[in-house]
Design an enzyme around this catalytic site. Structure first.
Site, PDB file in Angstrom:
ATOM      1  CB  CYS A  80      -0.975  -0.017   1.169  1.00  0.00           C
ATOM      2  SG  CYS A  80      -0.369   0.712   2.706  1.00  0.00           S
TER       3      CYS A  80
ATOM      4  CB  CYS B 206       4.188   1.879   6.579  1.00  0.00           C
ATOM      5  SG  CYS B 206       4.683   0.436   5.599  1.00  0.00           S
TER       6      CYS B 206
ATOM      7  CB  SER C  32      15.139  12.197  28.618  1.00  0.00           C
ATOM      8  OG  SER C  32      13.973  12.528  29.373  1.00  0.00           O
TER       9      SER C  32
ATOM     10  CD  GLN D 284     -11.561  -2.760   1.121  1.00  0.00           C
ATOM     11  OE1 GLN D 284     -11.628  -2.584   2.326  1.00  0.00           O
ATOM     12  NE2 GLN D 284     -11.469  -3.973   0.600  1.00  0.00           N
TER      13      GLN D 284
ATOM     14  CD  GLU E 253      -9.638 -12.196   1.268  1.00  0.00           C
ATOM     15  OE1 GLU E 253     -10.099 -11.142   1.719  1.00  0.00           O
ATOM     16  OE2 GLU E 253     -10.356 -13.102   0.813  1.00  0.00           O
TER      17      GLU E 253
END
Length: 1305
Positions: free
Chosen positions: A119, A122, A340, A761, A1252
């Site tokens: 896709c 990311c 930190s 979709q 799938e």
């Protein structure tokens, strides 16, 4: 405070990709991520979780006065970084790394070439994390270090293998096979670059391009600033004197000290103090000292910087190496680069339930902290815990100054032992908070613990830190079995764990886990020669090596580019951040934004929606509720599936998370803040039906949804069977975890309709739902989608909610409105995977051959029956796996409940049905005491048998695939042996020799059936140059549909792929197309393209026949245009070919290792054979296999939904608690083969779908773990069948072992 007046003119300055930016009057409460995407339009910086959990927004940060080669040129997550914190800094985003105009960086090209972007949402984060790693202190990292560095990035699509391989090419020890795939990079110069410590391929912060000489610095440097907005002022002092002055002159409840700001990802601020004080540039707080007896870190030193120094000084203290190992388990690398140690401690100080790793570690290591009182000027030194420790101090007007870690060296009969542990939801010790963490220290003198014993725990209960009674008991006592038993008894009483909430680990798990960790520590004190057989496995760490694997396939060169291993066409654009996602579109000047006001309770009535205060907030435009809904507009979003479901609840609330109102505001941030400020009260509370069992108890069913299917005479077959097995299995929900959250932009049109840009979709569904709600003809609703950043079924019916909400806001305001839902809304309001419960009875013979079965299947369908309307019993039985039975009975019952309406999620129904079959067959094997592999083998379908539709199975190769494992053959001379019998024997031996580590192996076969859908394509040939444009009815969501379509178009027309471009999908060019889903959409649209191209060729051929045979394609097309030939064709594929078009087959063997004392585990090896026919694109299909399988790992092992039992409110609504797999959750050794020489004559160009089915094979992993658990249970006398509980989390698996620490340790 009044003396702190820097001359920065209420502005900040910083540099991005070589360009200077001056931001006047910045908002201190705005994140740099929000600013970066809108102002400089750098949308390669993505937005998803906004809590530091996903890694979409990673960029490279260079702090003031540091060169790019300095250690602090690091990866950071911009969603956690306040805009004002950017002052003086330099940033490189993915756009600055490389692009079409300036050329691409090797990292970007590698990602594209390795098919490591699906896709793509990311991908920029992964690219920038790697780039930042190469800029750090180690420009030639090892493969191991590269894999370790991606602990802060999530990808739902790829399964990580291809991403890691692309990055490991940059390792100094890179595998030559990986380097060979770097097609555009010449290996010698590439390797030379990697090992030269040169910044030559780094982007120069001054010019924004490579090469960088490594000598430039930022222009602004370190300076004090003061920036004020309406309610909050940002202060950045650059001296301790200024900091103390600010603290002295301000009420303690009016300011907050800010360093990395990473805690905002966990404890999200609902309001902001008057002053935010950035202490990152106070020299006293940013220095490090290495003394002979200790190391000292200023309070702003990051966790990564601590790791760096302690690594360099490992030989100086026995505690340093364990500290490094543990700190690397805190969060992910980009967070550690900003967080930190002091901030971690102060989070614990404010939130005692927080399982702070830093606090546990430093208390265990004997560290001290220095605290400055700003009012008195006195600095106090104290421990972390204890009567006078940091946690007991009132920190008003105080600041942590430094941390002192003592150096401990063995010698003179003294042996310092320091060990720490962290057990967390992600078994592979990556980017998750702890269930329980612990640190143990003692000084062993002459075989006995000295007076210095520290037993420290986190996660037990808020008021517990050290087991002082057990510490005192152990002082001076011999290390012996008797003292071990006594200390465990004492410790079990002293711990007294508490479960904070339903999400927290159970009391029993915390107790047994804490005792198990103590056991590991105590056993490490023994003389190794005195340990009993198999006991050493308690202290043997579960080490994960670098992941490896093979991908094997056999293309058909005669059909190229079809069947060719071609990288995804848009991969390079996704790796460079140039790929367009709808949420990247910049708002227009008049554009508005909206957000939901959602319910906190379910099965309750609305009393009052109070927006008085909210409507006075900045940016407020309008609020729309169910009661002021515009007349003439239907309050619904689920047309045509269930129009009774409202878009906004009017009186009764069905579920927690249900939308009650829509807030319209001038910005996205304002809309969310205003929505959060709306107050809602409720009345007439009724018991919420949450689970399937709740529905059964309340008889809460949809009366029309009970379906029955019968084949043969199952009742008689079961009655006559020699063996009967009865059981049940429950499978829960799974969040889709699409990286681009729900999005829609709606704009009113001059025709009185809407122009919609929807991340959906199902464009036809969006079109029809909006047209119905506004009583408009469908031709007035235009829907366009370029691509979506992940979907997996989550943008099918769910997208109707977003689209109808955006359209409503646009209708009411008559302006363009966008709705970009945040992660919390997506998880709590939108539907997830459907929960299932199976109750089964089965009869079989002595071999395990199934003679009859009776299933009752329950679904948790929420308030509407939409899912079951699609998947009635006749659709469900399609997915009943690879096993044949002549006598069957199925009953499907839909439960009505108070959860958001579930929807499609990758492998809907097939995932559950295949798993249910595996549960049943494994149960049979257990009862008959037969190897499950044998039981599965005798029940497999055979060629020529009939399915439940009485259709004969043609080209059935499941037994051939399965037998490749059982007959020990070598697959195509490339994969290593799959000798299951030998591996099982080795596992038996391993388990006999190891009490506390166990292994298991399981094999799962699958059969998945496919049927056609309807899709329309438009193929157009440009008359001037013969280039081809395709617009199809599918939505590119990472599955590679555009690439396959381009391959097929080029093949059919006989032209190069460069001549074909696939444009965005719209309902104008591809009207009436079905939803994109079910894995089959790519193949259907390829089939439609074939049909369209054949029509075009039939028109072109007569013209071509009259021309010179040497005529080029361009010349032929020009002549066709001259002869008035129509060069545009629209073509639809219909649902022909019967109920089931064809079947896909596969088998997977999974081998695992399990830690009995903790529940941790790792997947040692996975071997998969998948039947993809003749793959249209092996690179794409293998990526689909990997991504689906890893999503299955998440479903079976870690991804869980927890709801409040009273309200139904989702308690896991972000990345802090919801844990999809990351890079180290994948198999260590992973071998995938696309079945060779298996053409599918019933498919498209002999291919089969791939998206799938592989997910269904991941169920082999929990059953492999069950084998390991069975071995451990047998060790302590527990035998017989036990059912697995899903998801099989670390906690669930541990509790199934049923250890009693007092008697079993």
């Amino acid at each position: 405070m009044k003396n702190f007046e820097p001359a920065n003119g209420n502005s900040i300055e910083f540099k991005v990709n070589g360009k200077d930016y001056v931001v006047q009057d910045p908002d201190p409460t705005t994140s740099l991520n929000s600013w970066m995407r809108i102002q400089p339009k750098l949308t390669g910086v993505k937005v998803m979780c906004e809590e530091g959990g996903c890694g979409c927004c990673v960029v490279t940060l260079q702090k003031p006065n540091e060169t790019p080669k300095a250690v602090n040129s690091v990866s950071v997550k911009l969603c956690l970084m306040p805009l004002c914190a950017a002052d003086g800094c330099t940033f490189t985003t993915v756009e600055g790394l490389g692009n079409q105009q300036d050329g691409y960086h090797p990292i970007q090209t590698n990602v594209a070439q390795f098919g490591a972007s699906q896709c793509g949402y990311c991908t920029p984060g992964f690219v920038m994390n790697m780039y930042s790693s190469l800029l750090s202190e180690d420009p030639a990292p090892t493969q191991q270090k590269i894999e370790d560095s991606f602990d802060g990035n999530i990808c739902r699509c790829t399964g990580y293998r291809s991403l890691l391989d692309a990055m490991k090419c940059f390792a100094c020890d890179a595998d030559p096979n990986l380097l060979a795939q770097c097609k555009d990079i010449e290996p010698p110069s590439f390797l030379k670059r990697k090992t030269s410590n040169s910044a030559s391929n780094c982007t120069c912060p001054d010019i924004g391009k490579a090469p960088c000489k490594g000598s430039c610095k930022t222009n602004v440097g370190v300076r004090s600033i003061k920036v004020s907005s309406d309610a909050t002022t940002w202060l950045k002092p650059t001296s301790m004197q200024d900091l103390v002055s600010i603290m002295q002159g301000t009420d303690s409840n009016q300011f907050k000290l800010v360093c990395g700001n990473t805690s905002s990802g966990v404890f999200k601020p609902t309001s902001f103090p008057k002053y935010l004080v950035d202490i990152n540039f106070v020299p006293d707080l940013t220095t490090t000292f290495n003394y002979s007896t200790m190391v000292k870190f200023g309070s702003c030193i990051t966790l990564s910087s601590i790791v760096k120094l302690l690594k360099e000084k490992t030989s100086e203290s026995v505690t340093f190496a364990p500290l490094v190992e543990h700190i690397l388990k805190i969060a992910g690398l980009p967070v550690r680069n900003a967080a930190s140690w002091a901030g971690n401690m102060m989070v614990k100080h404010l939130h005692r339930e927080f399982p702070s790793d830093v606090c546990v570690l430093m208390e265990g290591a004997g560290a001290k902290v220095n605290v400055l009182n700003a009012d008195t000027g006195i600095t106090t030194t104290c421990s972390v815990f204890g009567t006078n420790g940091l946690m007991s101090l009132d920190m008003s007007k105080k600041v942590l100054v430094s941390l002192e870690i003592p150096k401990l060296v063995n010698g003179s009969g003294k042996n310092h032992v320091f060990i720490s542990y962290k057990i967390m939801p992600r078994s592979q010790l990556q980017n998750a908070h702890a269930y329980v963490n612990a640190a143990f220290y003692t000084e062993v003198i002459n075989g006995k613990p000295s007076s210095e014993i520290r037993i420290v725990y986190g996660g037990i209960r808020p008021d517990f830190a050290r087991a002082t009674e057990t510490e005192n008991f152990l002082v001076g006592k011999e290390i012996s079995d008797a003292n071990l038993t006594s200390s465990i008894k004492l410790l079990s009483q002293e711990l007294a764990p508490v479960q904070q909430d339903p999400v927290d680990a159970s009391v029993s798990y915390k107790l047994n886990l804490a005792l198990g960790l103590f056991y590991k520590f105590y056993v490490s004190l023994y003389d190794p020669s005195k340990l009993g057989p198999g006991i050493e496995s308690a202290i043997t760490p579960m080490q994960r090596p670098v992941s490896t694997g093979t991908q094997t396939f056999k293309p058909d060169p005669t059909t190229y580019p079809v069947s060719q291993d071609i990288p995804k066409l848009s991969g390079i654009l996704q790796a460079s951040g140039e790929a367009y996602y709808l949420s990247d579109r910049l708002p227009t000047k008049d554009e508005l934004h909206c957000a939901f006001v959602t319910s906190d309770d379910g099965n309750v009535d609305i009393d009052v929606i109070d927006d008085k205060d909210a409507s006075m907030m900045p940016g407020f435009v309008q609020i729309i509720t169910g009661t002021n809904f515009p007349s003439g507009v239907k309050n619904t979003h689920l047309y045509p599936f269930d129009t009774s479901q409202p878009l906004l609840a009017t009186d009764h609330v069905e579920f927690a998370g249900q939308p009650l109102a829509i807030v319209v505001a001038e910005s996205d941030v304002q809309a969310r803040r205003i929505a959060a400020a709306v107050k809602v009260s409720y009345k007439n509370k009724q018991k919420a039906v949450i689970s399937i069992q709740d529905a059964i108890d309340a008889s809460s069913f949809f009366p029309s949804a009970e379906n029955n299917f019968k084949m043969g005479d199952p009742d008689q077959a079961i009655a006559d069977a020699k063996h009967k097995v009865t059981g049940e299995c429950e499978l829960g929900q799974q969040y889709h975890f699409y990286m681009e959250t729900q999005y829609c932009r709606a704009e009113p049109t001059e025709e009185g309709g809407f122009s919609i840009e929807a991340a959906t979709q199902g464009q036809s569904w969006v079109q029809n739902a909006i047209a119905y709600a506004y009583s408009l003809p469908c031709n007035k609703i235009e829907v366009a989608t370029k691509r979506v950043g992940g979907a997996y079924g989550g943008k099918s019916t769910n997208s109707l909610i977003t689209s109808c909400a955006a359209a409503l806001a646009a209708y009411c305001t008559r302006k363009p409105v966008r709705f970009h839902a945040d992660l919390k809304t997506c998880m709590s309001t939108y539907g997830a995977r459907v929960p299932y419960l199976l109750k089964y009875t089965v009869g079989c013979d002595d071999t395990g051959l199934i003679q009859g079965l009776d299933w009752t299947i329950y679904t948790n369908s929420g308030p509407t029956i939409i899912f079951n309307a699609f998947f009635k019993i006749n659709e469900v039985v399609i997915y009943l796996s690879a096993y044949f039975c002549e006598n069957r009975k199925y009953k499907l019952v839909a439960c009505k409940s108070n959860i958001p309406s579930p929807t499609w999620c990758r492998s809907p129904v097939s995932l559950q049905m295949i798993a249910f079959n595996e549960v049943m067959v494994e149960h049979i094997a257990d009862q008959l005491n037969i190897d499950p592999i044998q039981v599965k083998q005798v029940n497999l379908y055979k060629q020529g048998q009939h399915n439940l539709y009485n259709e004969q199975l043609l080209f059935c190769n499941i037994r051939d695939i399965y037998n490749k494992y059982l007959l020990f053959t070598i697959i195509n001379d490339l994969l290593s042996e799959y000798n299951i019998a030998e591996r099982q024997a080795a596992i038996v031996t391993y388990n006999q020799n190891n009490k506390w580590k166990k292994r298991g192996l399981a094999v799962t076969p699958i059969k998945v059936s496919w049927s056609w859908m309807k899709h329309t394509v438009l193929v157009s040939i440009c008359s001037d140059d013969g280039s081809v444009i395709v617009s199809h009815g599918g939505i590119e969501s990472g599955q590679g549909i555009n690439t396959k379509v381009a391959q097929v178009a080029a093949y059919e027309l006989g032209i190069p792929m460069d001549n074909v471009i696939v444009q965005r999908t719209t309902n104008i060019t591809s009207m009436n197309s079905d939803v994109t889903g079910g894995s089959i959409t790519s193949e259907i649209n390829c089939k439609a393209v074939i049909g369209a191209c054949k029509i075009l060729k039939s028109r072109i051929q007569p013209v071509k026949d009259k021309m010179d045979p040497a005529s080029t394609w361009k010349e032929v097309i020009a002549k066709c245009y001259e002869d008035d030939i129509d060069l545009v064709v629209s073509h639809m594929v219909t649902k022909d070919g019967g109920t089931i078009r064809y079947n896909s087959y596969g088998a997977t063997a999974s081998e695992v290792e399990y830690d009995v004392l903790t529940g941790e585990h790792q997947i040692l090896k996975v071997d998969t054979i998948f039947d993809c026919g003749i793959s249209l694109n092996p690179s794409v299909d293998i990526g689909q296999v990997e991504g689906a399988f890893v999503m299955g790992i998440g479903f079976w092992l870690m991804e869980r939904y927890v709801r409040d039992a009273d309200t139904g409110k989702l308690l896991i609504d972000g990345t802090w608690e919801y844990k999809p797999p990351t890079t180290k959750d994948i198999p260590i050794n992973w071998n995938i083969q696309l079945l060779k020489d298996a053409p599918n004559p019933l498919g498209v160009l002999r291919s089969k779908a791939s998206g799938e089915p592989p997910m269904c094979m991941a169920v082999s992993i929990p059953f492999a773990l069950k084998q390991a658990l069975t071995s451990s249970r047998a060790d302590h006398g527990i035998t017989g069948f036990f059912p697995l509980k899903f998801p099989a989390t670390v906690e669930t698996l541990h509790e199934l072992v049923k250890l009693d620490p007092v008697t079993n340790f």
